[in-house]
Design an enzyme around this catalytic site. Sequence first.
Site, PDB file in Angstrom:
ATOM      1  N   VAL A 115       1.775   0.304  -1.807  1.00  0.00           N
ATOM      2  CA  VAL A 115       1.175   0.575  -3.110  1.00  0.00           C
ATOM      3  C   VAL A 115       2.130   1.322  -4.028  1.00  0.00           C
ATOM      4  O   VAL A 115       2.031   1.219  -5.251  1.00  0.00           O
ATOM      5  CB  VAL A 115      -0.148   1.357  -2.949  1.00  0.00           C
ATOM      6  CG1 VAL A 115       0.106   2.792  -2.510  1.00  0.00           C
ATOM      7  CG2 VAL A 115      -0.948   1.328  -4.240  1.00  0.00           C
ATOM      8  N   ALA A 122       2.536   6.469   5.317  1.00  0.00           N
ATOM      9  CA  ALA A 122       1.554   5.499   4.833  1.00  0.00           C
ATOM     10  C   ALA A 122       2.193   4.596   3.794  1.00  0.00           C
ATOM     11  O   ALA A 122       3.053   5.027   3.024  1.00  0.00           O
ATOM     12  CB  ALA A 122       0.347   6.207   4.227  1.00  0.00           C
ATOM     13  N   ASP A 123       1.760   3.356   3.791  1.00  0.00           N
ATOM     14  CA  ASP A 123       2.167   2.424   2.745  1.00  0.00           C
ATOM     15  C   ASP A 123       1.078   2.281   1.690  1.00  0.00           C
ATOM     16  O   ASP A 123       1.369   1.929   0.556  1.00  0.00           O
ATOM     17  CB  ASP A 123       2.501   1.069   3.355  1.00  0.00           C
ATOM     18  CG  ASP A 123       3.862   1.077   4.024  1.00  0.00           C
ATOM     19  OD1 ASP A 123       4.818   0.568   3.414  1.00  0.00           O
ATOM     20  OD2 ASP A 123       3.980   1.622   5.130  1.00  0.00           O
ATOM     21  N   ARG A 124      -0.159   2.553   2.083  1.00  0.00           N
ATOM     22  CA  ARG A 124      -1.258   2.573   1.118  1.00  0.00           C
ATOM     23  C   ARG A 124      -2.424   3.325   1.735  1.00  0.00           C
ATOM     24  O   ARG A 124      -2.803   3.073   2.873  1.00  0.00           O
ATOM     25  CB  ARG A 124      -1.685   1.149   0.738  1.00  0.00           C
ATOM     26  CG  ARG A 124      -2.720   1.092  -0.380  1.00  0.00           C
ATOM     27  CD  ARG A 124      -3.148  -0.347  -0.663  1.00  0.00           C
ATOM     28  NE  ARG A 124      -2.060  -1.187  -1.112  1.00  0.00           N
ATOM     29  CZ  ARG A 124      -1.965  -1.722  -2.332  1.00  0.00           C
ATOM     30  NH1 ARG A 124      -2.902  -1.465  -3.231  1.00  0.00           N
ATOM     31  NH2 ARG A 124      -0.956  -2.515  -2.644  1.00  0.00           N
ATOM     32  N   ALA A 132      -3.222   2.155   5.485  1.00  0.00           N
ATOM     33  CA  ALA A 132      -2.349   1.081   5.962  1.00  0.00           C
ATOM     34  C   ALA A 132      -0.973   1.669   6.232  1.00  0.00           C
ATOM     35  O   ALA A 132      -0.373   2.295   5.359  1.00  0.00           O
ATOM     36  CB  ALA A 132      -2.253  -0.033   4.922  1.00  0.00           C
TER      37      ALA A 132
END
Length: 386
Positions: free
Chosen positions: A98, A260-262, A270
């Site tokens: 994100v 975290a990526d999102r 995620a």
Amino acid sequence: MPLIAISYSHGKLSILNQLFLPHQTTYDPIYSACDAWHAIHDMRVRGAPAIAIVAALSVAVELYDLIQKGKLSDQAKEVEIFIREKLEYIASSRPTAVNLVEAAGRLGKIVVARSCGEGVTGREVAEEYIRAAEKMLEDDVKDNRGIGEFGAKWIMKQAIDGAEGEGEGKGKVAVLTHCNTGSLATAGYGTALGVIRSLHAANSLKHAYCTETRPYNQGSRLTAYELVHDNIPATLITDSMAAALLAHKSAGVGAIVVGADRVAANGDTANKIGTYGLAVLAKHHGVKFLVAAPRTTIDMNTKSGEGIAIEERPRQEMTRIRGPRVGGEQDGLGAMETITVAADGIDVWNPAFDVTPASLIDGIITEIGVVEKDRDGEFHLERVFE
């Protein structure tokens, strides 16, 4: 000497090619948004904060070049459209992260606002964009240090205070991390690995453990590389050893910290494939499970993990491994080679990420503090934006 994954100065950008680590140190120049797209998609640069910064700076590099060559349009609207199209293109390189989408949206709004000013030139729009992109690089390091400090203090209070311990390890905690969330995944210092760095600096880290992080081995290739570089006491384990490690009381693992990526509005997160499994293990063994991420990773427009698109990677990333040939004791490392490690014809499922339910997460560490759940077991992440 600190690790530098993103090198930028006065319109010149290069990235540390992480596909060659830990065996080779090679910097790849980035001249355009197209170069950045391929570097991000090929995972020569990775980590949600890092790819957002590289994406933003790649457009700045193109603008610098156009200005110096006298080829930049004088029309503010034309420059605005040029920038927004470039950002939209790069955002397609890795859809789950994100930070990349957030940066593209935020920078797009900045140039739209600037281009609407009366009498504004195309160059002024470009310069406004360049300032904003360069500030992202500066702010990321500051934010990461904040994450490290808040996370370390939380762990010292929640995972060390009241914990049993004797002798040299008393008053310290061992921490397990997954994937790579350090200087190589950010502009510097790191998120989850930044927490480990801060614990080590405070003399509160007993030991760090990092998973291999199959199938791309970001843990063994990158996190282990950073831990050795910083002389932090650390041990590498395979992903499948995590349960045994947590059950091994003498290891003293009191917290698992991941990046975290999102992060969805409800706290569902995620992150690199394997994170969900670690959270389940942490709950079973009574170990604190923490997500470390800047506020730019929190997506308030996505209500839960069900709304997060999960990127799937090529089958070859699971069935093949690349590395240098190992010679004799006197020969050192040889040429890079790729070998296959799976049976020909086997089907492959290779999601890059999984989603950890908020119910398994004890806290989300941001640059302004640690968000915990309320008495009803719910996160209120909107408060970090107030």
